[in-house]
Write an enzyme that holds these catalytic residues in place. Structure first.
Site, PDB file in Angstrom:
ATOM      1  N   ASP A  66      36.215  37.818  51.667  1.00 33.97           N
ATOM      2  CA  ASP A  66      35.382  38.275  50.555  1.00 33.97           C
ATOM      3  C   ASP A  66      34.177  37.362  50.315  1.00 33.97           C
ATOM      4  O   ASP A  66      34.071  36.281  50.912  1.00 33.97           O
ATOM      5  CB  ASP A  66      36.215  38.398  49.266  1.00 33.97           C
ATOM      6  CG  ASP A  66      37.141  37.185  49.051  1.00 33.97           C
ATOM      7  OD1 ASP A  66      36.926  36.141  49.689  1.00 33.97           O
ATOM      8  OD2 ASP A  66      38.061  37.297  48.242  1.00 33.97           O
ATOM      9  N   ASN A 135      46.847  36.156  38.804  1.00 31.98           N
ATOM     10  CA  ASN A 135      47.197  37.525  38.410  1.00 31.98           C
ATOM     11  C   ASN A 135      47.782  38.339  39.575  1.00 31.98           C
ATOM     12  O   ASN A 135      47.969  39.536  39.456  1.00 31.98           O
ATOM     13  CB  ASN A 135      45.963  38.232  37.827  1.00 31.98           C
ATOM     14  CG  ASN A 135      44.830  38.380  38.844  1.00 31.98           C
ATOM     15  OD1 ASN A 135      44.991  38.028  40.021  1.00 31.98           O
ATOM     16  ND2 ASN A 135      43.701  38.899  38.414  1.00 31.98           N
ATOM     17  N   HIS A 137      46.365  38.794  42.550  1.00 28.95           N
ATOM     18  CA  HIS A 137      45.391  39.413  43.465  1.00 28.95           C
ATOM     19  C   HIS A 137      45.443  38.774  44.855  1.00 28.95           C
ATOM     20  O   HIS A 137      45.838  37.624  45.017  1.00 28.95           O
ATOM     21  CB  HIS A 137      43.964  39.419  42.873  1.00 28.95           C
ATOM     22  CG  HIS A 137      43.234  38.108  42.910  1.00 28.95           C
ATOM     23  ND1 HIS A 137      42.117  37.872  42.153  1.00 28.95           N
ATOM     24  CD2 HIS A 137      43.451  36.948  43.598  1.00 28.95           C
ATOM     25  CE1 HIS A 137      41.688  36.649  42.399  1.00 28.95           C
ATOM     26  NE2 HIS A 137      42.472  36.072  43.264  1.00 28.95           N
ATOM     27  N   GLU A 142      42.038  43.249  42.754  1.00 27.23           N
ATOM     28  CA  GLU A 142      42.552  42.866  41.448  1.00 27.23           C
ATOM     29  C   GLU A 142      43.633  43.854  40.992  1.00 27.23           C
ATOM     30  O   GLU A 142      43.632  45.012  41.414  1.00 27.23           O
ATOM     31  CB  GLU A 142      41.396  42.895  40.425  1.00 27.23           C
ATOM     32  CG  GLU A 142      40.255  41.928  40.746  1.00 27.23           C
ATOM     33  CD  GLU A 142      40.558  40.479  40.371  1.00 27.23           C
ATOM     34  OE1 GLU A 142      41.748  40.108  40.286  1.00 27.23           O
ATOM     35  OE2 GLU A 142      39.605  39.713  40.184  1.00 27.23           O
TER      36      GLU A 142
HETATM   37  P1  PGA Z   1      43.029  29.348  44.686  1.00 22.30           P
HETATM   38  O1  PGA Z   1      42.571  30.859  44.639  1.00 22.30           O
HETATM   39  O2  PGA Z   1      43.538  29.092  46.059  1.00 22.30           O
HETATM   40  O3  PGA Z   1      41.802  28.560  44.366  1.00 22.30           O
HETATM   41  O4  PGA Z   1      44.116  29.185  43.660  1.00 22.30           O
HETATM   42  C1  PGA Z   1      43.352  31.817  45.239  1.00 22.30           C
HETATM   43  C2  PGA Z   1      42.845  33.201  44.922  1.00 22.30           C
HETATM   44  O5  PGA Z   1      42.281  33.402  43.837  1.00 22.30           O
HETATM   45  O6  PGA Z   1      43.040  34.099  45.745  1.00 22.30           O
END
Ligand code: PGA
Length: 240
Positions: A66, A135, A137, A142
């Protein structure tokens, strides 16, 4: 779904790197699916070490999950910049083998279609690493009643904007949209490695590993439907 529990983030990173290294050793033209966020950084450090010790990346291809909409490649919070800073600048992957969705194009919808086509033409990702949002995702898919199949443009949820605000001067500087692989794009990978680290991921991890259920409100839980997923989770995220 295979689950590997580790004592801490360091061992999680080493285990994850081991799996990537094995794949590259078996196939020097492997297509690697990569992710941003803090979780895979330790694994990238291990891969940089492996490259220094002779593991060749000159024929691998990479696809990232992404990118923020509205940030150019050289913006220090763009995922393009992040990937160069944390991995690409330190290993011998040719620049032309590196793919990230374009965040600053004139026509994001068109760019999403082009990215999906490039992914298909690559013959498919051999191994995709994923982090997970608090959350649930994966990439920027999302929690929602419906999830998209292919690469698409999404509005980020308030919780994701809040979680990512730590990297920007203030929450209002966090982009509100992103271009992301869809669930189908991610699921087309032959093998998936989901990394879960830290106490703030415990609730999502609990749902995925203990509830015995899946729901689109926790996109990562759908990984139970993929035939080859390994979850590497540290003690803080797994609990007792
Ligand atoms: P993070 O993010 O590794 O910084 O916790 C993971 C994500 O949001 O997919």
């Amino acid at each position: 779904m295979k689950v590997i529990k580790t004592q801490n983030y360091e061992t999680l990173s080493k285990e994850a790197a081991k799996i990537f290294i094995e794949i590259i050793k078996k196939n020097d033209k492997a297509v690697l699916g990569l992710a941003t966020g803090s979780t895979p950084v330790g694994m990238y450090k291990e891969l940089i070490e492996a490259n220094k010790n002779g593991l060749d990346f000159s024929k691998v291809t990479t696809f990232n999950l992404d990118e923020y909409i509205g940030l150019s490649k050289d913006h220090d919070q763009s995922y393009d910049y992040f990937m160069h800073d944390n991995l690409f600048n330190h290993v011998n992957i040719p620049e032309e083998n590196i793919h990230l969705p374009k965040g600053d194009g004139e026509n994001p919808e068109e760019d999403a279609k082009k990215y999906e086509n490039m992914l298909k033409e690559s013959g498919g990702v051999d191994i995709q690493v994923l982090g997970i949002g608090v959350n649930g995702h994966i990439a920027f898919n999302e929690p929602a009643e419906e999830l998209k199949v292919e690469t698409n443009i999404v509005n980020l949820t308030e919780s994701t904007i809040e979680a990512n605000a730590r990297f920007f001067n203030s929450e209002k500087d966090v982009p509100t949209k992103a271009i992301t692989m869809g669930m189908g794009s991610i699921f087309s990978a032959k093998k998936i490695l989901l990394l879960i680290s830290g106490e703030n991921k415990k609730e999502a991890a609990d749902y995925i590993l203990r509830s015995g259920k899946i729901k689109t409100e926790c996109p990562a839980s759908l990984l139970h439907l993929h035939p080859d997923v390994t979850v590497i989770i540290d003690k803080e995220a797994f609990g007792e």
